[in-house]
Design an enzyme around this catalytic site. Structure first.
Site, mmCIF file in Angstrom:
data_model
loop_
_atom_site.group_PDB
_atom_site.id
_atom_site.type_symbol
_atom_site.label_atom_id
_atom_site.label_comp_id
_atom_site.label_asym_id
_atom_site.label_seq_id
_atom_site.Cartn_x
_atom_site.Cartn_y
_atom_site.Cartn_z
ATOM 1 N N ASP A 47 0.793 -1.254 0.000
ATOM 2 C CA ASP A 47 0.000 0.000 0.000
ATOM 3 C C ASP A 47 0.824 1.304 0.000
ATOM 4 O O ASP A 47 0.505 2.243 0.759
ATOM 5 C CB ASP A 47 -0.955 0.022 1.215
ATOM 6 C CG ASP A 47 -1.974 -1.114 1.191
ATOM 7 O OD1 ASP A 47 -1.934 -1.929 0.258
ATOM 8 O OD2 ASP A 47 -2.809 -1.181 2.119
ATOM 9 N N ASP A 57 -4.540 -0.809 -1.822
ATOM 10 C CA ASP A 57 -5.829 -0.631 -1.156
ATOM 11 C C ASP A 57 -6.766 -0.039 -2.215
ATOM 12 O O ASP A 57 -6.411 0.965 -2.863
ATOM 13 C CB ASP A 57 -5.614 0.340 0.018
ATOM 14 C CG ASP A 57 -6.507 0.061 1.212
ATOM 15 O OD1 ASP A 57 -6.806 -1.116 1.492
ATOM 16 O OD2 ASP A 57 -6.894 1.034 1.892
ATOM 17 N N HIS A 79 -10.592 7.039 1.688
ATOM 18 C CA HIS A 79 -9.224 6.918 1.155
ATOM 19 C C HIS A 79 -9.166 5.831 0.088
ATOM 20 O O HIS A 79 -9.999 4.924 0.071
ATOM 21 C CB HIS A 79 -8.233 6.578 2.284
ATOM 22 C CG HIS A 79 -8.491 5.213 2.872
ATOM 23 N ND1 HIS A 79 -9.456 4.980 3.812
ATOM 24 C CD2 HIS A 79 -7.917 4.006 2.617
ATOM 25 C CE1 HIS A 79 -9.478 3.690 4.136
ATOM 26 N NE2 HIS A 79 -8.559 3.067 3.409
ATOM 27 N N LYS A 105 -7.058 -4.981 -2.931
ATOM 28 C CA LYS A 105 -7.815 -5.496 -1.778
ATOM 29 C C LYS A 105 -8.729 -4.419 -1.224
ATOM 30 O O LYS A 105 -8.495 -3.234 -1.437
ATOM 31 C CB LYS A 105 -6.846 -6.006 -0.712
ATOM 32 C CG LYS A 105 -5.913 -4.908 -0.207
ATOM 33 C CD LYS A 105 -4.885 -5.449 0.744
ATOM 34 C CE LYS A 105 -3.988 -4.363 1.275
ATOM 35 N NZ LYS A 105 -4.693 -3.303 2.038
ATOM 36 N N CYS A 116 -1.939 -2.637 7.685
ATOM 37 C CA CYS A 116 -1.864 -3.577 6.568
ATOM 38 C C CYS A 116 -0.575 -4.393 6.565
ATOM 39 O O CYS A 116 -0.587 -5.570 6.207
ATOM 40 C CB CYS A 116 -2.082 -2.834 5.257
ATOM 41 S SG CYS A 116 -3.804 -2.253 5.128
HETATM 42 C C1 VGL Z 1 -4.629 0.770 5.721
HETATM 43 C C2 VGL Z 1 -6.237 1.609 7.105
HETATM 44 C C3 VGL Z 1 -7.191 1.476 6.120
HETATM 45 C C4 VGL Z 1 -3.200 0.382 5.529
HETATM 46 C C5 VGL Z 1 -5.577 0.619 4.721
HETATM 47 O O1 VGL Z 1 -2.744 0.305 4.356
HETATM 48 O O2 VGL Z 1 -2.499 0.156 6.543
HETATM 49 N N1 VGL Z 1 -4.978 1.242 6.906
HETATM 50 N N2 VGL Z 1 -6.858 0.987 4.935
HETATM 51 ZN ZN ZN Z 2 -8.270 1.036 3.368
#
Ligand code: VGL
Ligand code: ZN
Length: 212
Positions: free
Chosen positions: A16, A54, A89, A114, A159
């Site tokens: 991510d 993400d 996001h 994902k 993540c």
């Molecule tokens: C993430 C919160 C929501 C991450 C992704 O990549 O750690 N954290 N979505």
């Molecule tokens: Zn997320």
């Protein structure tokens, strides 16, 4: 893990590294962009690189904006368990969902997206947050004979940690490259994630140790 160990059975997992998790993004991680040069340098050390992205629909249930009267960063109960509600996001196709412009992505063999199902979040690269719905990554790695994973990216305590813990539970050898990650660190989440990872047998290293 020393460079000699970075053989054909190792994959670099880059979690991510997207604009929304970097300074200026919707869910910015402090110094999130600092992982980019570290990860780019590491890419030269490992033949197989895998990215995760993400990738949420606008109506995703993990967004506080899709719940009435709820502020971001509060918890709610979902059918699959507790869930943090996040600022909107990484909406599919948005610039926030794009990889950081300086991240090298051409050498990646696989990009796992994902969090694309509206009703369920997915922190881990292996399973969605019900801890049962697979992304397919474990099968890919096994079929390719990739049993050792170097974990990098954002965010360490969400993540990256969920991916590392699932990878251990699935029997992979896992090393977290500490300076190639940055954390959200909400209510002690970084310390507890580090504890859980250590207890599950995740090794920690500095990226320098992977160069001879
Ligand atoms: C993430 C919160 C929501 C991450 C992704 O990549 O750690 N954290 N979505
Ligand atoms: Zn997320």
């Amino acid at each position: 893990m020393r460079p000699a160990d970075l053989g054909g059975d190792t994959a670099l997992l880059i979690i991510d590294v997207q604009n929304d998790f970097c300074p200026g993004g919707a869910l910015a991680v402090a110094e999130g962009d600092a992982v980019v040069p570290v990860i780019n340098r590491l890419q030269g050390q490992v033949a197989t690189r895998i990215l995760t992205q993400d990738w949420h629909p606008a109506d995703h249930s993990s967004f506080a904006a899709n719940h009435k009267g709820v502020q971001p960063f509060t918890m709610i109960g979902m059918p699959y368990g507790a869930q943090v509600l996040w600022p909107t996001h990484c909406v599919q196709g948005s610039s926030g969902a794009a990889f950081h412009r300086d991240l090298r992505t051409d050498g990646a063999e696989l990009i796992i997206r994902k969090g694309f199902r509206p009703q369920i979040d997915s922190y881990s690269a292996f399973f969605e947050n019900d801890r049962k719905t697979p992304t397919g990554l474990a099968g890919y790695l096994r079929e390719r004979g990739l049993s050792k994973l170097l974990l990098t990216g954002l965010a360490t305590d969400y993540c990256v940690a969920y991916s590392a813990l699932d990878a251990r539970a699935l029997g992979f050898e896992v090393t977290l490259v500490e300076d190639a990650c940055r954390a959200i660190d909400m209510n002690g989440s970084l310390a507890s994630a580090m504890d859980e990872m250590r207890q599950s047998g995740v090794s920690l290293c500095a990226s320098d140790s992977l160069f001879s």
